[in-house]
Design a protein around this motif. Structure first.
Motif, PDB file in Angstrom:
ATOM      1  N   LEU A 147       0.822  -1.214   0.000  1.00  0.00           N
ATOM      2  CA  LEU A 147       0.000   0.000   0.000  1.00  0.00           C
ATOM      3  C   LEU A 147       0.855   1.262   0.000  1.00  0.00           C
ATOM      4  CD1 LEU A 147      -2.926  -0.899   2.437  1.00  0.00           C
ATOM      5  CD2 LEU A 147      -2.796  -1.143  -0.036  1.00  0.00           C
ATOM      6  N   THR A 148       2.162   1.085   0.124  1.00  0.00           N
ATOM      7  CA  THR A 148       3.062   2.231   0.071  1.00  0.00           C
ATOM      8  C   THR A 148       3.064   2.776  -1.355  1.00  0.00           C
ATOM      9  OG1 THR A 148       4.435   0.905   1.534  1.00  0.00           O
ATOM     10  CG2 THR A 148       5.358   3.006   0.748  1.00  0.00           C
ATOM     11  N   GLY A 149       2.676   4.035  -1.498  1.00  0.00           N
ATOM     12  CA  GLY A 149       2.636   4.609  -2.843  1.00  0.00           C
ATOM     13  C   GLY A 149       1.593   3.944  -3.717  1.00  0.00           C
ATOM     14  N   TYR A 150       0.498   3.444  -3.112  1.00  0.00           N
ATOM     15  CA  TYR A 150      -0.551   2.751  -3.853  1.00  0.00           C
ATOM     16  C   TYR A 150      -1.118   3.654  -4.952  1.00  0.00           C
ATOM     17  CZ  TYR A 150      -4.789  -0.037  -4.595  1.00  0.00           C
ATOM     18  OH  TYR A 150      -5.783  -0.796  -5.134  1.00  0.00           O
ATOM     19  N   GLY A 151      -1.069   3.180  -6.204  1.00  0.00           N
ATOM     20  CA  GLY A 151      -1.612   3.966  -7.317  1.00  0.00           C
ATOM     21  C   GLY A 151      -0.667   5.044  -7.816  1.00  0.00           C
ATOM     22  N   SER A 152       0.549   5.129  -7.221  1.00  0.00           N
ATOM     23  CA  SER A 152       1.489   6.135  -7.725  1.00  0.00           C
ATOM     24  C   SER A 152       2.039   5.675  -9.071  1.00  0.00           C
ATOM     25  CB  SER A 152       2.635   6.313  -6.734  1.00  0.00           C
ATOM     26  OG  SER A 152       3.385   5.121  -6.661  1.00  0.00           O
ATOM     27  N   ARG A 153       2.743   6.580  -9.752  1.00  0.00           N
ATOM     28  CA  ARG A 153       3.265   6.259 -11.073  1.00  0.00           C
ATOM     29  C   ARG A 153       4.176   5.023 -11.006  1.00  0.00           C
ATOM     30  NH1 ARG A 153       7.308   8.055 -15.056  1.00  0.00           N
ATOM     31  NH2 ARG A 153       6.176   8.423 -16.997  1.00  0.00           N
ATOM     32  N   GLN A 154       5.053   5.058 -10.017  1.00  0.00           N
ATOM     33  CA  GLN A 154       6.030   3.981  -9.887  1.00  0.00           C
ATOM     34  C   GLN A 154       5.344   2.665  -9.521  1.00  0.00           C
ATOM     35  OE1 GLN A 154       7.615   2.862  -6.693  1.00  0.00           O
ATOM     36  NE2 GLN A 154       9.331   1.820  -7.719  1.00  0.00           N
ATOM     37  N   TRP A 155       4.313   2.748  -8.674  1.00  0.00           N
ATOM     38  CA  TRP A 155       3.566   1.560  -8.247  1.00  0.00           C
ATOM     39  C   TRP A 155       2.843   0.930  -9.440  1.00  0.00           C
ATOM     40  CZ3 TRP A 155      -1.331  -0.508  -8.010  1.00  0.00           C
ATOM     41  CH2 TRP A 155      -1.587  -1.458  -7.003  1.00  0.00           C
ATOM     42  N   LEU A 156       2.206   1.780 -10.244  1.00  0.00           N
ATOM     43  CA  LEU A 156       1.454   1.269 -11.397  1.00  0.00           C
ATOM     44  C   LEU A 156       2.377   0.669 -12.455  1.00  0.00           C
ATOM     45  CD1 LEU A 156      -1.428   3.818 -11.978  1.00  0.00           C
ATOM     46  CD2 LEU A 156      -1.644   1.344 -11.942  1.00  0.00           C
ATOM     47  N   ILE A 157       3.500   1.342 -12.698  1.00  0.00           N
ATOM     48  CA  ILE A 157       4.461   0.786 -13.659  1.00  0.00           C
ATOM     49  C   ILE A 157       4.905  -0.591 -13.173  1.00  0.00           C
ATOM     50  CG2 ILE A 157       6.827   1.035 -14.536  1.00  0.00           C
ATOM     51  CD1 ILE A 157       6.331   4.061 -14.654  1.00  0.00           C
ATOM     52  N   GLY A 158       5.093  -0.696 -11.859  1.00  0.00           N
ATOM     53  CA  GLY A 158       5.503  -1.967 -11.276  1.00  0.00           C
ATOM     54  C   GLY A 158       4.471  -3.058 -11.462  1.00  0.00           C
ATOM     55  N   ILE A 159       3.208  -2.767 -11.161  1.00  0.00           N
ATOM     56  CA  ILE A 159       2.195  -3.836 -11.229  1.00  0.00           C
ATOM     57  C   ILE A 159       1.897  -4.228 -12.674  1.00  0.00           C
ATOM     58  CG2 ILE A 159       0.096  -2.415 -11.161  1.00  0.00           C
ATOM     59  CD1 ILE A 159      -1.068  -4.539  -9.238  1.00  0.00           C
ATOM     60  N   ILE A 160       1.972  -3.248 -13.600  1.00  0.00           N
ATOM     61  CA  ILE A 160       1.751  -3.597 -15.003  1.00  0.00           C
ATOM     62  C   ILE A 160       2.930  -4.440 -15.514  1.00  0.00           C
ATOM     63  CG2 ILE A 160       1.467  -2.694 -17.345  1.00  0.00           C
ATOM     64  CD1 ILE A 160       0.194  -0.188 -16.056  1.00  0.00           C
ATOM     65  N   SER A 161       4.133  -4.078 -15.067  1.00  0.00           N
ATOM     66  CA  SER A 161       5.313  -4.823 -15.511  1.00  0.00           C
ATOM     67  C   SER A 161       5.269  -6.264 -15.023  1.00  0.00           C
ATOM     68  CB  SER A 161       6.591  -4.154 -15.014  1.00  0.00           C
ATOM     69  OG  SER A 161       6.705  -2.851 -15.529  1.00  0.00           O
ATOM     70  N   ASN A 162       4.902  -6.435 -13.759  1.00  0.00           N
ATOM     71  CA  ASN A 162       4.856  -7.792 -13.228  1.00  0.00           C
ATOM     72  C   ASN A 162       3.947  -7.895 -11.997  1.00  0.00           C
ATOM     73  OD1 ASN A 162       5.260 -10.411 -12.565  1.00  0.00           O
ATOM     74  ND2 ASN A 162       7.463 -10.205 -12.099  1.00  0.00           N
ATOM     75  N   PRO A 163       2.681  -8.208 -12.205  1.00  0.00           N
ATOM     76  CA  PRO A 163       1.725  -8.276 -11.077  1.00  0.00           C
ATOM     77  C   PRO A 163       2.027  -9.443 -10.137  1.00  0.00           C
ATOM     78  CG  PRO A 163       0.683  -8.993 -13.109  1.00  0.00           C
ATOM     79  CD  PRO A 163       2.020  -8.457 -13.491  1.00  0.00           C
ATOM     80  N   ALA A 164       2.791 -10.407 -10.624  1.00  0.00           N
ATOM     81  CA  ALA A 164       3.080 -11.574  -9.782  1.00  0.00           C
ATOM     82  C   ALA A 164       4.337 -11.363  -8.925  1.00  0.00           C
ATOM     83  CB  ALA A 164       3.247 -12.823 -10.652  1.00  0.00           C
ATOM     84  N   HIS A 165       4.837 -10.147  -8.978  1.00  0.00           N
ATOM     85  CA  HIS A 165       5.963  -9.816  -8.102  1.00  0.00           C
ATOM     86  C   HIS A 165       5.455  -9.808  -6.663  1.00  0.00           C
ATOM     87  CE1 HIS A 165       9.056  -7.284  -6.203  1.00  0.00           C
ATOM     88  NE2 HIS A 165       9.851  -7.653  -7.212  1.00  0.00           N
ATOM     89  N   LYS A 166       6.352 -10.120  -5.705  1.00  0.00           N
ATOM     90  CA  LYS A 166       5.868 -10.229  -4.317  1.00  0.00           C
ATOM     91  C   LYS A 166       5.386  -8.890  -3.765  1.00  0.00           C
ATOM     92  CE  LYS A 166      10.318  -9.619  -2.138  1.00  0.00           C
ATOM     93  NZ  LYS A 166      11.379  -9.966  -1.319  1.00  0.00           N
ATOM     94  N   ARG A 167       5.744  -7.792  -4.443  1.00  0.00           N
ATOM     95  CA  ARG A 167       5.250  -6.493  -3.997  1.00  0.00           C
ATOM     96  C   ARG A 167       3.759  -6.345  -4.326  1.00  0.00           C
ATOM     97  NH1 ARG A 167       6.993  -0.656  -6.358  1.00  0.00           N
ATOM     98  NH2 ARG A 167       5.627   0.534  -4.973  1.00  0.00           N
ATOM     99  N   PHE A 168       3.286  -7.173  -5.251  1.00  0.00           N
ATOM    100  CA  PHE A 168       1.886  -7.040  -5.648  1.00  0.00           C
ATOM    101  C   PHE A 168       1.108  -8.302  -5.284  1.00  0.00           C
ATOM    102  CE2 PHE A 168       4.523  -4.303  -8.263  1.00  0.00           C
ATOM    103  CZ  PHE A 168       4.020  -3.088  -7.851  1.00  0.00           C
ATOM    104  N   TYR A 169       0.699  -9.093  -6.280  1.00  0.00           N
ATOM    105  CA  TYR A 169      -0.146 -10.234  -5.935  1.00  0.00           C
ATOM    106  C   TYR A 169       0.626 -11.521  -5.705  1.00  0.00           C
ATOM    107  CZ  TYR A 169      -4.287  -7.476  -6.536  1.00  0.00           C
ATOM    108  OH  TYR A 169      -5.251  -6.532  -6.373  1.00  0.00           O
ATOM    109  N   GLY A 170       1.897 -11.527  -6.052  1.00  0.00           N
ATOM    110  CA  GLY A 170       2.688 -12.735  -5.855  1.00  0.00           C
ATOM    111  C   GLY A 170       2.047 -13.920  -6.542  1.00  0.00           C
ATOM    112  N   GLU A 171       2.029 -15.030  -5.872  1.00  0.00           N
ATOM    113  CA  GLU A 171       1.509 -16.264  -6.481  1.00  0.00           C
ATOM    114  C   GLU A 171      -0.004 -16.243  -6.639  1.00  0.00           C
ATOM    115  OE1 GLU A 171       2.997 -19.298  -3.991  1.00  0.00           O
ATOM    116  OE2 GLU A 171       5.041 -19.135  -4.782  1.00  0.00           O
ATOM    117  N   ARG A 172      -0.637 -15.300  -5.939  1.00  0.00           N
ATOM    118  CA  ARG A 172      -2.104 -15.279  -6.013  1.00  0.00           C
ATOM    119  C   ARG A 172      -2.632 -14.502  -7.221  1.00  0.00           C
ATOM    120  NH1 ARG A 172      -5.032 -13.663  -1.027  1.00  0.00           N
ATOM    121  NH2 ARG A 172      -3.568 -11.948  -0.878  1.00  0.00           N
ATOM    122  N   ASN A 173      -1.709 -13.952  -8.009  1.00  0.00           N
ATOM    123  CA  ASN A 173      -2.119 -13.247  -9.224  1.00  0.00           C
ATOM    124  C   ASN A 173      -2.969 -14.184 -10.081  1.00  0.00           C
ATOM    125  OD1 ASN A 173      -2.106 -11.247 -11.282  1.00  0.00           O
ATOM    126  ND2 ASN A 173      -0.513 -12.412 -12.346  1.00  0.00           N
TER     127      ASN A 173
END
Lengths: 190, 619
Positions: B556-582
């Motif tokens: 939730l740190t920086g949730y929806g920020s530019r850097q956060w969104l670039i991160g989740i679009i790049s790889n939602p299965a990263h542990k910072r986002f949904y991890g294995e539950r993606n």
């Protein structure tokens, strides 16, 4: 102007014979020399104007467009811009869009259709409502495989398909080239 | 003084030449029926002069044609006026020549001894149409570019007559195997050299032929050009100049334009620069060719040769033969009927074309999109400047323009972007006229703003179609049950408290649209942060700044920020986002070190992110 020309000027010898063989030869020679003089720039000019006819095609380019998993599994076509490095006369563009293709996935197979309508070179669009392709310029319809749907289609041939290569790992590569429009046969635009 | 004049006259004969013009005998004396030739000359001169000034600023090339025209139109003092005169005079020239041809034919003035006058006029009409066709491309906007590509591609129809012929002609006209720099230079030479030069020569010849003794009238039933006709001519020129002025100034009468810079709406049209990967669905020829376009649409496939080449060639031949056909009385009647029929048919076909384009919603939509793109690119060009790769790059890297396209292409098979606006993107299938929702992920309209977060924390909505309702697992997941349990029965005080938590989470995004609100509510946001951590226990699952751990649920740190969104679009299965539950969201840039393996380029992801966050230049 309308009077018959007579040698009235001071430099001409009086009493010259009228139309003679010498006079004719002189005229012919003058015309010939004039043409030779004109020919040099003319030939050079014509050569440069016709230079595009000597240009050889750069050939088809293999371009990576996407990966298999990014394509909808239900066979819905999706449009991808084709970006390549290409030379436009004296300028070389890097990674610039030169066209687009529709990709369609069926199982592990991918087919590619050129977005250029073979009729007159407009861009076809995908119509999800009718699940077909449509060209807005002269209203040609095509099915998803590119077959003409109209009873009297404006297009002389079906949509142009392109060779697709699905590489291990799922990368989708397309052999991109343009084709001449307006002909029943698919001819590569050189 | 008179000695000087005599000397000049003696050496040059200019006075006598001018005198023959002024002493020209007009059959039946001066009259309005003699106004057209002079008016055509005047209009051509307007076109020529304004054209010289346009040329002064024009730089032909695939990334300089549009750019230089734009510069002239919007940044050169009086540039729009020069373009306006050039454009309207060129159109007036075609109208006047059509009228003149009609006059010559209907009044029998094309016949002996004026055959050459008529042919010169036909030649001028051809040159004026040539100017129109070539000028259409020179602007290098998507309208001119894509209608010219269609037009020139008709040459390849000739391959059906002799294989290779059409393709060669195409290359000769285009100057290359595709439209590009060499096409721009070729069309410029055709425009300012061949067509303009040709027109000038034909116009002078026309005047010469008109003054030949055979074509001029007998003295007894005629009057001189000077002064009666000269007055009428100049009056007609003034009227025409006023009409052109009115046409150019017309948009200024609209009060909506009162505040705008004149170059942005007056003068001549300039659309958006063409993008070779997108095309333009509303391309149509100039008005003089609409009838031919409509006529050609009646033919299919190879038969297109008939409307494009055969019929026009026959008509040109017939017109050239008119003076001979008109030698007989019945021939004259034939000529008159042919011309009248042609005008009527052309008018009807043009009208039909305009009518069904007007009724075609797709065509109108494409026109509107073209208009929007033109406004947008000029706005960007003015503020950001045009890069060396051309103005088309401005549109290609503009989040406002490309965001919706990228979203449609890569995201809209699962996500809506839908908030009841006319720009909504819905993930749905149309079956039997009904839209069926196919979404399987949250609606990303105004993602992470206060309203969106409030919906996420709303027990009635989190399990609904705008959030997790259509997902496979998350709809029954811990987050949904947590919200339903925790926020179901809040009293007014608790609701107020929760609002600050919503603001706090939304402030993490740092959205442009909420910048002021975030600053104003800094105190409540601080309190809201404490609520998130201490009261609601979000950090039991989520990481939030220095509290909580990664790996359970999205950071939730920086949730929806530019850097956060670039991160989740790049790889939602990263542990910072949904991890294995993606569930099924693809990683669009999983391999930062191997760019060719990624689905989207870093630039595309940035554009998409900026668009989702409403971050683009202007509005």
């Amino acid at each position: 102007m309308d009077k018959p020309s007579s040698p009235a000027c001071c430099c001409c010898e009086a009493g010259q014979p009228g139309p003679s063989r010498r006079g004719f030869l002189g005229t012919a020679l003058a015309v010939l020399l004039g043409l030779v003089g004109l020919a040099a720039p003319l030939v050079a000019g014509v050569m440069s104007v016709f230079s595009p006819l000597r240009k050889k095609s750069a050939g088809a380019k293999l371009v990576r467009l996407t990966t298999l998993e990014a394509l909808p599994e239900d066979g819905t076509p999706r449009k991808y811009p084709v970006l390549i490095d290409y030379a436009d006369a004296w300028t070389t563009f890097r990674n610039e869009p030169v066209g687009a293709v529709f990709l369609r996935r069926q199982g592990d197979k991918v087919s590619a259709i050129h977005v250029i309508c073979p009729h007159a070179g407009c861009f076809i669009t995908y119509n999800p409502g009718e699940n077909s392709f449509f060209c807005p310029c002269h209203t040609a319809h095509f099915d998803l495989a590119g077959k003409r749907l109209d009873e009297k289609s404006p297009s002389p041939r079906d949509l142009d398909t392109l060779e697709v290569e699905v590489r291990p790992g799922g990368e989708v590569w397309v052999k991109f080239e343009n084709y001449q429009t307006g002909t029943p046969n698919k001819v590569v635009q050189a | 003084m008179s000695g000087l004049f005599r000397w000049i006259e003696n050496r040059t004969g200019i006075g006598a030449a001018i005198g023959t013009c002024y002493n020209l005998r007009l059959p039946g004396g001066p009259g309005c029926r003699y106004v057209l030739p002079g008016l055509i000359g005047f209009t051509f001169l307007l076109d020529l002069l304004s054209g010289l000034f346009v040329w002064l600023f024009y730089s032909p090339g695939s990334v300089s044609s549009w750019e230089s025209v734009y510069w002239l139109q919007e940044h050169i003092w009086g540039g729009w006026l020069v373009r306006g005169i050039h454009f309207y005079a060129a159109n007036a020239l075609v109208v006047l020549l059509l009228l003149y041809v009609a006059q010559l034919v209907f009044f029998g003035q094309y016949r002996a001894p004026r055959e050459f006058v008529f042919w010169a006029t036909l030649g001028m009409l051809g040159a004026a149409l040539g100017l129109m066709l070539t000028g259409d491309l020179l602007r290098w906007d998507q309208e001119g570019f894509f209608s010219t590509t269609v037009r020139v591609s008709f040459l390849t129809l000739l391959d059906n007559v002799k294989p290779g012929l059409g393709g060669s002609l195409f290359k000769l006209v285009v100057g290359d195997s595709e439209f590009g720099n060499l096409t721009a230079t070729r069309f410029l030479v055709l425009h300012v050299g061949v067509c303009t030069g040709g027109f000038l020569v034909l116009w002078l010849l026309h005047g010469w032929f008109l003054r030949r003794p055979a074509a001029a009238a007998e003295p007894e039933c005629s009057g001189p050009y000077w002064p009666g006709q000269a007055l009428r001519d100049t009056f007609a020129w003034l009227v025409l100049a006023a009409a052109l002025g009115a046409l150019i100034a017309w948009p200024a009468a609209d009060p909506a334009n009162a505040e705008r810079a004149p170059g942005s709406y007056l003068g001549a049209h300039l659309g958006a620069p063409p993008d070779k990967s997108e095309g333009y669905a509303a391309a149509r020829p100039e008005w003089a060719f609409l009838a031919l376009y409509e006529f050609a649409n009646m033919f299919q496939g190879e038969q297109k040769l008939i409307p494009i080449f055969i019929v026009p060639s026959i008509l040109v031949a017939l017109f050239c033969l008119m003076p001979f056909i008109g030698y007989f009385r019945i021939g004259h009647v034939f000529n008159v009927v042919l011309l009248a029929a042609l005008f009527a048919a052309a008018g009807w076909l043009s009208w039909k074309c305009l009518e069904h384009d007007w009724q075609n919603a797709d065509h109108q939509k494409a026109l509107a999109a073209g208009h929007d793109a033109a406004v947008r690119v000029k706005q960007l060009a003015t503020v950001q400047g045009i890069p060396v790769t051309g103005a088309v790059t401005l549109l290609r890297e503009d989040p406002k323009t490309q965001g919706p396209k990228l979203f449609k292409q890569h995201c809209a098979s699962c996500h809506h972007w839908s908030g009841g606006t006319d720009k909504d993107i819905r993930c749905e299938e149309i079956k039997d006229g009904k839209a069926i929702d196919k979404s399987s992920a949250p609606n990303l309209f105004h993602f992470a703003d206060r309203a969106w977060i409030a919906g996420l924390m709303d027990p009635k909505r989190i399990g609904g179609p705008d959030y997790f309702g259509n997902t496979k697992n998350f709809r029954k997941g811990e987050m949904v049950s947590f919200v339903k349990d925790t926020f179901a029965d809040l009293n007014d005080e608790e609701k107020k408290q929760m609002a600050t938590a919503v603001w706090a989470l939304s402030a993490e995004a740092g959205l442009k649209s909420q910048r002021e609100a975030d600053a104003k509510d800094a105190a409540q946001i601080k309190a809201g942060r404490a609520l998130l951590v201490d009261d609601y226990g979000c950090t039991d699952c989520h990481k939030f700044h220095d509290k909580g751990k990664l790996g359970g649920a999205p950071d939730l740190t920086g949730y929806g920020s530019r850097q956060w969104l670039i991160g989740i679009i790049s790889n939602p299965a990263h542990k910072r986002f949904y991890g294995e539950r993606n569930e099924r969201m693809p990683a669009y840039a999983e391999f930062p070190d191997e760019p060719t393996k990624n689905l989207l380029s870093p630039k595309a992801i940035e554009i998409l992110t900026d668009w989702l966050r409403g971050e683009w230049f202007g509005d």
